[in-house]
Design an enzyme around this catalytic site. Sequence first.
Site, PDB file in Angstrom:
ATOM      1  N   GLU A  62       0.825  -1.207   0.000  1.00  0.00           N
ATOM      2  CA  GLU A  62       0.000   0.000   0.000  1.00  0.00           C
ATOM      3  C   GLU A  62       0.863   1.262   0.000  1.00  0.00           C
ATOM      4  O   GLU A  62       0.542   2.240  -0.673  1.00  0.00           O
ATOM      5  CB  GLU A  62      -0.934   0.002   1.210  1.00  0.00           C
ATOM      6  CG  GLU A  62      -2.109  -0.938   1.088  1.00  0.00           C
ATOM      7  CD  GLU A  62      -3.034  -0.546  -0.042  1.00  0.00           C
ATOM      8  OE1 GLU A  62      -3.459   0.629  -0.100  1.00  0.00           O
ATOM      9  OE2 GLU A  62      -3.349  -1.408  -0.885  1.00  0.00           O
ATOM     10  N   CYS A 219     -12.826   1.549 -14.800  1.00  0.00           N
ATOM     11  CA  CYS A 219     -13.199   2.947 -14.566  1.00  0.00           C
ATOM     12  C   CYS A 219     -11.941   3.810 -14.551  1.00  0.00           C
ATOM     13  O   CYS A 219     -11.628   4.487 -13.565  1.00  0.00           O
ATOM     14  CB  CYS A 219     -13.971   3.067 -13.257  1.00  0.00           C
ATOM     15  SG  CYS A 219     -14.942   4.577 -13.118  1.00  0.00           S
ATOM     16  N   CYS A 226     -17.038   1.408 -19.998  1.00  0.00           N
ATOM     17  CA  CYS A 226     -18.357   1.389 -19.348  1.00  0.00           C
ATOM     18  C   CYS A 226     -19.208   0.188 -19.758  1.00  0.00           C
ATOM     19  O   CYS A 226     -20.009  -0.311 -18.955  1.00  0.00           O
ATOM     20  CB  CYS A 226     -19.103   2.682 -19.657  1.00  0.00           C
ATOM     21  SG  CYS A 226     -18.261   4.149 -19.010  1.00  0.00           S
ATOM     22  N   CYS A 229     -18.766  -2.658 -17.450  1.00  0.00           N
ATOM     23  CA  CYS A 229     -18.862  -2.346 -16.032  1.00  0.00           C
ATOM     24  C   CYS A 229     -20.125  -2.935 -15.411  1.00  0.00           C
ATOM     25  O   CYS A 229     -21.228  -2.748 -15.939  1.00  0.00           O
ATOM     26  CB  CYS A 229     -18.848  -0.836 -15.839  1.00  0.00           C
ATOM     27  SG  CYS A 229     -19.006  -0.332 -14.107  1.00  0.00           S
ATOM     28  N   CYS A 235     -25.113   3.929 -12.988  1.00  0.00           N
ATOM     29  CA  CYS A 235     -24.040   4.926 -12.915  1.00  0.00           C
ATOM     30  C   CYS A 235     -24.560   6.222 -13.516  1.00  0.00           C
ATOM     31  O   CYS A 235     -24.873   6.284 -14.709  1.00  0.00           O
ATOM     32  CB  CYS A 235     -22.803   4.444 -13.661  1.00  0.00           C
ATOM     33  SG  CYS A 235     -21.478   5.678 -13.745  1.00  0.00           S
TER      34      CYS A 235
END
Length: 422
Positions: A62, A219, A226, A229, A235
């Site tokens: 991370e 995204c 899209c 997705c 959305c």
Amino acid sequence: MTQLTANPNSPLSDKTISHTSTSLNSFAPRLLDWFETNGRHDLPWQQHQTDTPNPYIVWLSEVMLQQTQVATVLPYFARFMNSFPTVQDLAAAEWDEIAEHWAGLGYYARARNLHKGAKQLVAIIDETGDFPQTLAGWEAISGVGPSTAGAIMAMGLHHYGVICDGNVKRVLTRWAANDGDITKSATTKELWALAERLTPEQHSGLFAQAMMDMGATLCTRSKPACLLCPLQEDCLAHEQGREEEYPVKAKKKPKPSKFSNALLIQNSADEILWLQRPDNGIWGGLWSLPLEFIEKIDGKAVANKPDNKIMTEPQLDVRSNEKAYETEFTTAEQIINEWLNKNQLVAESVSATLFDNAPAPIKHSLTHFHWYLTPQQLTLNTEQSQELTTALQAAEINVNWLNSNEAQATLGLPRAMVKILQ
């Protein structure tokens, strides 16, 4: 569809979201079904397929992934894990070794925080027998913010945790058509509330990884996929055909530019002088060529020979006043600059003997400014190089005389220095 329920206890306001409770509750199941088939399951730090997660691996990844792409991080992560397989190994390592492992990854304060954080974690483990088990415990570790702490809780410990990093914010602003400026605290607060509402109480680690994958693979910042997705049906940005208008972010002011000469000071053995940068500031703890601050001053009228027209050219002027020293020069560079002036030595363009014009500066972009570095070369005899070394060591400054290959192999060099050597 996976049977999961979003967190109903989040402080999400009706003003924050236009979706129905059905859309809110089905968000996580749709995303996780997509992730199971289409997500990334082979990243070396992923812990969602193990019964005994390792928070050290998640924490390390991370930190590395902050403002850095996965493809860039992968070889660095592998090398770190090979050299420092446990947090105890990382805490016990010397800074120079960590710096050498991190060199080229950028945002070097992360490496400093990583080393400091490792020591903090070892102290906690020695006292309690385990890594921190709470969000507050992880946020107390150097360099760990709320989203990183949430990721470690969710993915590194399999506890409940919420993330809201750049990828997640992009997904959420589009799905909710949130037109608030994401650099503003009010918008950040809204997005965190939405992230908390959507994150399921069970399997939040899977959800966190799925959200990261969604932002990284579908995204994306430009040309989002899209049609693939799982969230496209509700959305709002997609419904409006305005996907690439989100997230909304105030236009940044143009970055200022700074200019420096990078001094390739060589001794009679063709070794180059290297200085270790101070812990604080740019490239803290890494090794660099001595830098000579240059100030860009007003244009100067010069004659254009072909037609005798007067035109203005930008001029660069080396400044050695106290203000420049205070803001640009390290102590080592001040000593070198004064020593060169005292001995009436001037570094020249590395290609002055080959070309009429000096080479173009190497452009190196940092977070807050563009840096133009021009290589300049100077060769010292044995007596001069020893005298300069003695002057630097008298001020307790770490110096190294190494040729180009040795420096790249053994020192932690910023990417800009590697560019100059190449």
